[in-house]
Design an enzyme around this catalytic site. Structure first.
Site, mmCIF file in Angstrom:
data_model
loop_
_atom_site.group_PDB
_atom_site.id
_atom_site.type_symbol
_atom_site.label_atom_id
_atom_site.label_comp_id
_atom_site.label_asym_id
_atom_site.label_seq_id
_atom_site.Cartn_x
_atom_site.Cartn_y
_atom_site.Cartn_z
ATOM 1 N N HIS A 225 12.896 0.820 -12.484
ATOM 2 C CA HIS A 225 12.463 1.734 -12.141
ATOM 3 C C HIS A 225 11.318 1.549 -10.823
ATOM 4 O O HIS A 225 12.125 0.840 -10.539
ATOM 5 C CB HIS A 225 11.089 1.313 -13.575
ATOM 6 C CG HIS A 225 10.218 0.361 -13.176
ATOM 7 N ND1 HIS A 225 10.982 -0.445 -14.243
ATOM 8 C CD2 HIS A 225 9.221 0.451 -12.739
ATOM 9 C CE1 HIS A 225 10.117 -1.537 -14.041
ATOM 10 N NE2 HIS A 225 9.103 -1.352 -13.615
ATOM 11 N N ARG B 264 -5.295 4.307 -5.985
ATOM 12 C CA ARG B 264 -4.445 4.548 -6.783
ATOM 13 C C ARG B 264 -4.331 2.430 -7.676
ATOM 14 O O ARG B 264 -4.062 2.210 -7.340
ATOM 15 C CB ARG B 264 -3.033 4.912 -7.279
ATOM 16 C CG ARG B 264 -2.909 5.024 -9.014
ATOM 17 C CD ARG B 264 -0.876 5.551 -8.384
ATOM 18 N NE ARG B 264 -0.426 5.010 -10.118
ATOM 19 C CZ ARG B 264 0.710 4.587 -9.963
ATOM 20 N NH1 ARG B 264 1.708 4.723 -9.525
ATOM 21 N NH2 ARG B 264 1.079 4.608 -11.747
#
Length: 735
Positions: free
Chosen positions: A716, A726
């Site tokens: 991933h 973030r």
């Protein structure tokens, strides 16, 4: 009943106000046991104490009748629980019997402040008749007040051989003869007067006196505590003397046994039974028609977790805020709680009728601060109640204040406990030295197997006090001051000394009390470290409100194959973790060389701070074990984990710092990835893409976690963050 016989209880007291119809100084009930003799029960009570109210309730329970004599008398006989006295009772009794003309009457004399009836007049008179004497005195195993008279007491075949003056029954002519020679002062000893009559063989025979040696009529508790137990049978409660196997009618907490009679009075007569539970609700009122003015006295004696939550709960208390005043004392010298207090007062202080803040600059100790808080209510003519509330109390029941007021008791506390322990805010008994002792029923009360309203010797942390007491029995300023006892013990000692009863109720669930042990104040958000000491409060504060519904309501989503998505952290939990990391501020540089990990090399580096850098590793692993492992075991059947975690960290993504993470496998059996802030609100872009499945989660929800396998299958990448900042919390978890 064809013919009703009237049973009179004559009492000398001041200010009877028990809500009964009084006519001509007499309260009359009709008994169903019509006996040929008319019984007159005489007691002395110069003021209406809580003990007298209990005595009256027990008399009413058995349909006795109360006639009041001597109203307005001032007590002059001293405290004869520890020194001789009581002559005033003899004088009042002598005057009362002189006005009694019916020679057939039988007279029962008992104390009232420390006495309860355990049965009715039928049994009492039957046992008196079986004694076959004209006058029967209660008996004791200890001689008082003159031990030199021991040899003059006649021996008995079985039982106690010493006279007790706190209770006797006899025919009226014989009682008159016995009292005829009284010429003493009010301060003289009634016990010695009656003892001298009893040990005189001529007078004993003339008056026809004997002792209730086996405690069939009277039970004096002093010297007999090990002999008396509660007997529960067929919905009734009695006191049983196990030494003589008798069921006495009158129970007397003479001498230093006031706490024991209070304990027995929680059950006798039929106050609580196994069959019916709590049967008598004391003086309770059904509802509050007009809200009394309450001063809430809040005490912060030490650094305490979850103070913000305390004030949030205070705001939710179901009581008109314009009928509340606040007294807040903060003894904590460091600035830990100052911001929380000032924010609360600034944002919400105007809702209350008044707010008084007292800070550490006053240099008061615990006793002085509590004395001051009590005096604020005492001097405020509008103050109807004082509600003591320590900062470590978690008051979950929003109706608590109304419930306590409706009890209509002098001092009453909601029972609170500490999670997972038998610790509570009351003691069921005291040791001989005045410290904690466990009563027989303590565990049952704490664990809710016995539910009711209980008279207890000690309360702390949270309780309601009628303000009228502070202007009468408890008018002394230094209630909490003692050179020998801690402040709460000193307060309860002073309350007991004034004959004021303290009660605790577990009729409702009210809340709990926090542990303040090991509470450190070296962090920005110190409550994050409370997962071990206060796990329930930690969960309420930091775990997502929907977490407990995950399995029941099937809240787990599967956005990609073998990727599970579910709520885990609250908004506050996410914010505190982010703020704690930014407060620490030592973010990694994102280089492959990393001395924080074993081997010193990171193949796929991030801008991050490890949990162990802020000493949060142990707490985070506990979080994984308590809240992640149960979900893992459901989603991956047959897989069990102890959440061994080689790496826990918070990652920061910024467009100008590290916007993304290249494709990679995680060095874990499974990985959790918790979103700590909100897309579009705090940042743009971002997300996670699983390349093998060409599946992305592009809008992570704040507080939700992705749970997915780490090695081999779930290659991933972190998608680019295009704006804002973030934050995610990541854990690589192995068995």
């Amino acid at each position: 009943v064809a013919t009703a016989c009237v049973v009179h209880i004559v009492t000398c007291m001041v200010g009877l106000n028990l809500g009964e119809n009084v006519r001509g100084g007499s309260l009359t009930f009709f008994c169903l046991w019509c006996l040929p003799e008319e019984l007159v029960v005489v007691t002395v009570a110069t003021r209406e104490t809580d003990g007298f109210k209990r005595f009256f309730r027990s008399a009413k329970h058995f349909n006795y009748t109360v006639k009041v004599l001597g109203e307005g008398e001032k007590w002059k006989s001293g405290d004869h629980t520890s020194s001789p006295g009581g002559g005033q009772k003899v004088r009042l009794l002598k005057a009362a019997v002189e006005d009694m003309k019916d020679e057939k009457q039988i007279l029962l004399f008992v104390e009232s402040y420390d006495v309860v009836f355990a049965s009715g007049p039928s049994e009492l008179l039957k046992k008196f008749q079986q004694a076959r004497h004209k006058v029967v005195f209660s008996s004791e195993s200890l001689i008082w007040p003159d031990r030199h008279l021991e040899d003059k007491h006649p021996h008995v075949a079985e039982g106690n051989r010493f006279l007790g003056s706190g209770g006797f029954i006899g025919h009226l002519p014989n009682i008159k003869e016995m009292l005829a020679d009284w010429t003493g002062e009010d301060t003289d000893s009634d016990q010695l007067f009656f003892t001298n009559i009893y040990i005189d063989p001529v007078k004993r025979k003339s008056i026809n006196i004997t002792l209730d040696s086996r405690c069939r009529l009277f039970q004096n508790l002093h010297g007999a505590l090990d002999d008396v137990v509660l007997k529960f049978e067929d919905g009734r409660v009695r006191a049983r003397n196990v030494l003589y196997d008798t069921l006495p009618v009158v129970i007397h907490g003479n001498g230093p046994t006031k706490l024991q009679i209070n304990y027995l009075g929680n059950y006798i007569p039929n106050m609580w039974t196994f069959e019916t539970g709590c049967t008598i609700y004391l003086n309770s009122i059904s509802s509050i028609s007009e809200y009394p003015l309450v001063l809430i006295a809040i005490f912060i004696q030490q650094p305490t977790p979850f103070v913000e939550v305390f004030f949030e709960r205070l705001l939710r208390l179901q009581y008109p805020k314009n009928r509340l005043k606040l007294f807040i004392y903060n003894q904590v010298t460091e600035a830990h709680h100052e911001g929380q207090l000032s924010s609360f007062v600034k944002d919400h202080g105007s809702l209350y009728q008044d707010v008084k803040l007292v800070g550490p600059e006053e240099e008061m100790d615990q006793a002085a601060s509590r004395n001051l808080g009590f005096d604020v209510c005492r001097k405020d003519e509008d103050c109807d109640y004082l509600f003591v509330l320590d900062i470590e109390v978690v008051l979950e029941n929003e109706e608590t204040l109304q419930i306590l007021i409706e009890q209509n008791l002098p001092i009453v506390a909601p029972m609170i406990t500490r999670v997972g322990r038998l610790w509570s805010n009351f003691w069921g008994a005291l040791s001989a030295e005045g410290y904690y002792a466990r009563s027989e029923d303590y565990v049952d009360i704490v664990q809710g197997r016995r539910v009711g309203v209980w008279s207890v010797p000690y309360l702390s942390s949270v309780y309601l006090v009628k303000a009228g007491l502070l202007r009468s029995e408890l008018s002394t300023y230094e209630l909490f001051t003692s050179s020998l006892l801690d402040p709460d013990m000193a307060y309860c000692h002073n309350v007991r000394g004034q004959g004021v009863f303290m009660y605790v109720t577990n009729m409702h669930t009210f809340g709990r009390i926090l542990s303040t042990q090991n509470y450190q104040t070296s962090h920005l958000h110190n409550d994050l470290w409370q997962i071990f000491e206060n796990p329930v409060d930690w969960q309420e504060r930091y775990i997502h409100e929907n977490y407990t519904r995950i399995m029941r309501d099937q809240l787990i989503e599967t956005p990609c194959p073998d990727v599970y998505w579910f709520p885990i952290l609250s908004d506050v939990g996410c914010n505190h973790i982010v703020e704690e990391m930014e407060h620490f501020g030592k973010w990694s540089g994102g280089a492959t060389t990393d001395n924080r990990i074993q081997g010193g090399y990171e193949n796929v580096p991030t801008i991050d701070i490890h949990m162990n850098q802020i000493n949060f590793e142990k707490e985070w692993q506990k979080f994984l074990l308590e809240y992640i492992a149960p979900i893992t075991e459901k989603m991956y059947p047959g897989y069990f984990t102890k959440c061994s975690t080689p790496l826990n960290f918070v990652v920061r993504y910024k467009p100008d710092e590290q916007p993304l993470l290249v494709p990679h496998h995680d060095a874990s059996t499974f990985t959790i990835n918790v979103a700590l802030n909100s897309k579009d609100l705090d940042y743009q872009g971002g997300g996670c893409r699983f390349l093998r499945y060409n599946c992305s989660v592009q809008a992570p929800r704040k507080g939700w976690t992705l749970l997915h396998p780490g090695r081999l299958t779930h290659y991933h990448e972190g998608l680019p963050t295009t704006g804002g900042v973030r934050y995610i919390a990541v854990s690589f978890v192995d068995p």
